[in-house]
Design a protein around this motif. Structure first.
Motif, PDB file in Angstrom:
ATOM      1  N   MET A   1       5.500  -2.129   5.875  1.00  0.00           N
ATOM      2  CA  MET A   1       5.262  -0.723   5.551  1.00  0.00           C
ATOM      3  C   MET A   1       4.342  -0.598   4.333  1.00  0.00           C
ATOM      4  SD  MET A   1       6.807   1.250   7.773  1.00  0.00           S
ATOM      5  CE  MET A   1       7.110   2.826   6.978  1.00  0.00           C
ATOM      6  N   GLU A   2       4.486  -1.508   3.372  1.00  0.00           N
ATOM      7  CA  GLU A   2       3.633  -1.478   2.184  1.00  0.00           C
ATOM      8  C   GLU A   2       2.186  -1.793   2.556  1.00  0.00           C
ATOM      9  OE1 GLU A   2       2.408  -0.954  -1.637  1.00  0.00           O
ATOM     10  OE2 GLU A   2       4.357  -0.447  -0.744  1.00  0.00           O
ATOM     11  N   ARG A   3       1.987  -2.788   3.446  1.00  0.00           N
ATOM     12  CA  ARG A   3       0.627  -3.125   3.888  1.00  0.00           C
ATOM     13  C   ARG A   3      -0.011  -1.937   4.607  1.00  0.00           C
ATOM     14  NH1 ARG A   3       2.651  -7.836   6.246  1.00  0.00           N
ATOM     15  NH2 ARG A   3       1.748  -7.249   8.258  1.00  0.00           N
ATOM     16  N   ILE A   4       0.782  -1.242   5.425  1.00  0.00           N
ATOM     17  CA  ILE A   4       0.260  -0.074   6.140  1.00  0.00           C
ATOM     18  C   ILE A   4      -0.134   1.017   5.154  1.00  0.00           C
ATOM     19  CG2 ILE A   4       0.895   1.783   7.726  1.00  0.00           C
ATOM     20  CD1 ILE A   4       2.684  -0.237   9.187  1.00  0.00           C
ATOM     21  N   SER A   5       0.728   1.271   4.171  1.00  0.00           N
ATOM     22  CA  SER A   5       0.447   2.315   3.175  1.00  0.00           C
ATOM     23  C   SER A   5      -0.822   2.006   2.391  1.00  0.00           C
ATOM     24  CB  SER A   5       1.637   2.460   2.216  1.00  0.00           C
ATOM     25  OG  SER A   5       2.795   2.852   2.914  1.00  0.00           O
ATOM     26  N   GLN A   6      -1.007   0.727   2.006  1.00  0.00           N
ATOM     27  CA  GLN A   6      -2.207   0.339   1.260  1.00  0.00           C
ATOM     28  C   GLN A   6      -3.465   0.529   2.110  1.00  0.00           C
ATOM     29  OE1 GLN A   6      -1.534  -3.669  -0.056  1.00  0.00           O
ATOM     30  NE2 GLN A   6       0.003  -3.091  -1.600  1.00  0.00           N
ATOM     31  N   THR A   7      -3.383   0.173   3.393  1.00  0.00           N
ATOM     32  CA  THR A   7      -4.534   0.331   4.289  1.00  0.00           C
ATOM     33  C   THR A   7      -4.911   1.800   4.439  1.00  0.00           C
ATOM     34  OG1 THR A   7      -3.901  -1.666   5.510  1.00  0.00           O
ATOM     35  CG2 THR A   7      -5.414  -0.136   6.599  1.00  0.00           C
ATOM     36  N   LEU A   8      -3.909   2.656   4.633  1.00  0.00           N
ATOM     37  CA  LEU A   8      -4.176   4.085   4.797  1.00  0.00           C
ATOM     38  C   LEU A   8      -4.747   4.687   3.511  1.00  0.00           C
ATOM     39  CD1 LEU A   8      -1.023   5.192   6.843  1.00  0.00           C
ATOM     40  CD2 LEU A   8      -3.304   4.649   7.689  1.00  0.00           C
ATOM     41  N   ALA A   9      -4.225   4.234   2.375  1.00  0.00           N
ATOM     42  CA  ALA A   9      -4.735   4.743   1.094  1.00  0.00           C
ATOM     43  C   ALA A   9      -6.193   4.350   0.887  1.00  0.00           C
ATOM     44  CB  ALA A   9      -3.864   4.227  -0.050  1.00  0.00           C
ATOM     45  N   GLN A  10      -6.553   3.120   1.260  1.00  0.00           N
ATOM     46  CA  GLN A  10      -7.935   2.666   1.122  1.00  0.00           C
ATOM     47  C   GLN A  10      -8.886   3.486   1.988  1.00  0.00           C
ATOM     48  OE1 GLN A  10      -7.765  -1.481   2.099  1.00  0.00           O
ATOM     49  NE2 GLN A  10      -6.708  -2.058   0.202  1.00  0.00           N
ATOM     50  N   GLN A  11      -8.400   3.986   3.117  1.00  0.00           N
ATOM     51  CA  GLN A  11      -9.231   4.773   4.016  1.00  0.00           C
ATOM     52  C   GLN A  11      -9.167   6.262   3.719  1.00  0.00           C
ATOM     53  OE1 GLN A  11      -8.195   3.734   8.019  1.00  0.00           O
ATOM     54  NE2 GLN A  11      -8.839   1.607   7.813  1.00  0.00           N
ATOM     55  N   GLY A  12      -8.442   6.634   2.677  1.00  0.00           N
ATOM     56  CA  GLY A  12      -8.379   8.033   2.271  1.00  0.00           C
ATOM     57  C   GLY A  12      -7.527   8.911   3.155  1.00  0.00           C
ATOM     58  N   ILE A  13      -6.601   8.312   3.887  1.00  0.00           N
ATOM     59  CA  ILE A  13      -5.709   9.081   4.767  1.00  0.00           C
ATOM     60  C   ILE A  13      -4.447   9.444   3.991  1.00  0.00           C
ATOM     61  CG2 ILE A  13      -4.379   9.058   6.905  1.00  0.00           C
ATOM     62  CD1 ILE A  13      -6.397   7.031   7.988  1.00  0.00           C
ATOM     63  N   VAL A  14      -4.175  10.743   3.890  1.00  0.00           N
ATOM     64  CA  VAL A  14      -3.035  11.223   3.099  1.00  0.00           C
ATOM     65  C   VAL A  14      -1.735  11.070   3.907  1.00  0.00           C
ATOM     66  CG1 VAL A  14      -2.028  13.187   1.898  1.00  0.00           C
ATOM     67  CG2 VAL A  14      -4.515  12.842   1.889  1.00  0.00           C
ATOM     68  N   VAL A  15      -0.771  10.397   3.301  1.00  0.00           N
ATOM     69  CA  VAL A  15       0.547  10.209   3.913  1.00  0.00           C
ATOM     70  C   VAL A  15       1.530  11.175   3.265  1.00  0.00           C
ATOM     71  CG1 VAL A  15       2.463   8.606   4.249  1.00  0.00           C
ATOM     72  CG2 VAL A  15       0.105   7.802   4.467  1.00  0.00           C
ATOM     73  N   LYS A  16       2.231  11.930   4.089  1.00  0.00           N
ATOM     74  CA  LYS A  16       3.209  12.884   3.564  1.00  0.00           C
ATOM     75  C   LYS A  16       4.459  12.166   3.082  1.00  0.00           C
ATOM     76  CE  LYS A  16       5.559  17.196   4.821  1.00  0.00           C
ATOM     77  NZ  LYS A  16       5.768  18.190   5.909  1.00  0.00           N
ATOM     78  N   SER A  17       4.968  11.235   3.897  1.00  0.00           N
ATOM     79  CA  SER A  17       6.132  10.428   3.519  1.00  0.00           C
ATOM     80  C   SER A  17       6.264   9.289   4.524  1.00  0.00           C
ATOM     81  CB  SER A  17       7.424  11.262   3.488  1.00  0.00           C
ATOM     82  OG  SER A  17       7.754  11.716   4.795  1.00  0.00           O
ATOM     83  N   SER A  18       7.051   8.284   4.160  1.00  0.00           N
ATOM     84  CA  SER A  18       7.313   7.162   5.069  1.00  0.00           C
ATOM     85  C   SER A  18       8.796   6.818   5.007  1.00  0.00           C
ATOM     86  CB  SER A  18       6.460   5.952   4.699  1.00  0.00           C
ATOM     87  OG  SER A  18       6.743   5.527   3.380  1.00  0.00           O
TER      88      SER A  18
END
Length: 616
Positions: A51-68
């Motif tokens: 889940m941490e790897r996914i969050s880092q990837t999404l953050a690098q691409q500028g995709i806003v995550v509401k919650s996980s």
């Protein structure tokens, strides 16, 4: 005393309304666009590191995550809108790989205190809220190859039965080539096969100084196999969707080799994708004897321990499509197992084979068609390429102690989750050909957001006009009818939510009709009260007589409508059923609110008082 309810009846009405309000409340919480990550097998659990790897990837691409969220080995990531959801799915698959299912989802936001009492939002159909859309492709050439493999096993058995020695049997381009060492034996086999398989094109052929019999499929036979594969896959997919408990799904053929699956309001899309798309079956084979040639045997690994291997005969005793029923349970040691019941053909084949194989070992081979995604750079851009392959693994290898019949059990599974999933797949039926996901997306309202907004607005305007009319025409009594009508809608939504019923546009039509019928009941009561007042009855007696004498008429009208709704539900399909369910529930709730709730409000205002005039 006239127009006074006993305390218990008032408490009962209040209790019903409070419960209705609680179970209707989840519908005011909007759902989040989300992506769910689940392992393809129970051993592949989603953990915090992934889940941490996914969050880092999404953050690098500028995709806003509401919650996980991470729960029971499954991950859920929420987003602010569908654009972010779709953008995230495109990149997440590269992070998690093929051992995990990445599925679009709509995640509820119902508070925990409501879910703890079993309250949840009402399910909406594809025409209102949308859902999940899968486009599947059926591998028809594979269906032809599998059918040929089945016929090849039969032909081998028939030749052995007739004591006609052959050297090899190979399959090439929808044709079986049976090689013989002697021309006279070839001629005998030619006569036997032409007689036993009249629908095949059986002929003699010579090549490489050897004698062959070719058994070929005609174009019509190939078309028949392909048609059967599509129909069988449709039936199996419908059974699998029904096992998932999806309300009003759509499973239908599209074009020559594709199937559309639409799942309205489904919550666990990852599980749905895993179950629907899994092309898994079982093969029961004997362990090869020492010295068996490689042409008649093959080496397989165990699923639980890939380092452990066993050599099995190529001939298949039975396959998963001979399974009539399968139930997951536990053995005497608490280990998961699947209890198998075969159909008559499968039971006969199993008994015939094991009769001469007592003390030999029999393997249960798990066969699964899968798809691997490989990313390649083309012109500087990463392009995803799908590679299809078949994975086989031995579940169990046990000694046959006695002749087996139509009932036995499978052990050696990786956990209770895998045994339940395997039982579900076998119980739903085997796929006649592998299927692969071509497209996956969330489906918006089929009539368009603007049309639905207009439809909701028209319902609101109509409801408001009814409220105004009732208040103007019946004054205080009209106000009480309006309160009861509003509570009727709350109860209707609550009951629909508790029943997990699916609301569609026809269902909204049923709600509108329910509103009219509920108001109609109050109009009958109030008109009767007016007549009694004109006949000279005092106000309290007029109220009592109005409710009492109008009851029979209201009951007759609602019962006849309820009968019609039950017939619609029994005879109709899809949207008609949705209309019938909403209408039936609405009739029952309107009877409660129009008679009991309205009467309770009238009693609260006028009951037990000396009054000379009614505001009606």
């Amino acid at each position: 005393m006239l127009n006074k309810y006993p305390l218990w009846k008032n408490l009962l009405i209040i209790t019903v309304l409070l419960i209705g309000g609680l179970y209707a409340a989840p519908n005011i919480y909007p759902e989040d666009y989300a992506i769910q990550i689940t392992g393809t097998r129970e051993v592949h659990e989603v953990d915090a590191a992934l889940m941490e790897r996914i969050s880092q990837t999404l953050a690098q691409q500028g995709i806003v995550v509401k919650s996980s969220e991470l729960e029971n080995g499954s991950g859920l990531i929420r987003f602010v809108d569908s654009d972010a959801q779709l953008a995230a799915k495109a990149s997440m698959h590269q992070v998690v790989g093929d051992d995990y299912v990445v599925a679009l989802n709509l995640a509820p936001t119902t508070p925990d205190w409501l879910t703890s009492i079993g309250a949840g939002p009402m399910k909406l159909g594809l025409d209102l809220r949308g859902g999940v859309h899968f486009l599947l492709e059926v591998d028809l050439p594979k269906a032809v190859d599998q059918k040929l493999e089945n016929y090849a096993s039969e032909i081998k058995g028939k030749l052995r039965e007739e004591k006609l020695r052959y050297r090899t049997l190979d399959i090439e381009s929808s044709t079986m080539w049976v090689k013989f060492g002697d021309a006279s034996v070839r001629e005998e086999a030619l006569d036997v096969l032409a007689k036993e398989y009249p629908s095949f094109l059986v002929s003699a052929a010579d090549r490489d100084e050897s004698f062959y019999v070719t058994v070929a499929l005609s174009e019509q036979a190939i078309r028949d196999i392909e048609t059967y594969a599509i129909k069988q896959n449709l039936t199996t997919l419908r059974n699998r969707v029904n096992e998932l408990g999806v309300a009003e799904p759509l499973v239908q053929r599209q074009g020559r080799n594709r199937i559309v699956v639409q799942l309205p309001g489904i919550q666990d899309t990852a599980a749905a994708k895993r179950i629907i798309g899994k092309t898994a079956t079982l093969e029961f084979r004997l362990e090869a004897k020492s010295g068996t040639s490689s042409a008649r045997s093959e080496l397989h690994s165990f699923r639980s321990d890939p380092e452990r291997r066993a050599t099995l005969e190529k001939d298949i005793i039975i396959k998963g499509d001979n399974v009539a029923n399968a139930q997951a349970s536990f053995d005497e040691n608490g280990q998961p197992q699947v209890n198998i019941t075969l159909d008559s053909k499968g039971g006969d084949l199993m008994a015939r084979t094991t009769k001469g194989a007592v003390q030999r070992r029999m393997a249960v081979l798990f066969v699964e068609d899968k798809e691997r995604t490989v990313y390649k750079k083309v012109d500087g851009e990463q392009v995803a390429e799908k590679i299809r392959y078949q994975e086989k693994g031995i579940i169990s290898l046990a000694t046959i102690q006695s002749v087996l019949g139509s009932q036995f059990r499978i052990t050696g599974l990786d956990g209770a989750g895998e045994s339940s999933e395997l039982a579900l797949l076998l119980r739903a039926g085997a796929l006649a050909a592998p299927i692969y996901f071509v497209e996956e997306r969330t489906v918006g309202p089929s009539l368009g957001a603007q049309n639905i907004a207009t439809g909701v607005l028209s319902v609101q305007i109509g409801f408001a006009l009814v409220l105004v009319f009732m208040f103007v025409y019946y004054r205080v009594f009209g106000l009480m009818a309006n309160i009861a009508l509003t509570l009727n809608l709350v109860l209707l939504v609550a009951v629909m939510s508790m029943l997990s019923a699916t609301l569609t546009l026809p269902g909204i039509a049923g709600i509108v009709l329910t509103v009219g019928m509920a108001v109609d009941a109050n109009v009958l009561i109030f008109s009767r009260i007016r007549e009694e007042l004109k006949n000279g009855l005092p106000p309290q007696s007029a109220i009592h007589a109005g409710f009492g004498r109008a009851f029979t008429t209201i009951l007759d009208a609602n019962v006849t409508t309820l009968i019609a709704a039950v017939i619609l539900f029994a005879m109709g399909t899809g949207p008609v059923k949705g209309f019938a369910i909403t209408l039936s529930v609405g009739i029952l709730t309107s009877m409660f609110t129009a008679i009991l709730v309205t009467r309770s409000l009238v009693n609260l205002v006028y009951g037990g008082r000396q009054i000379k005039k009614l505001s009606i």
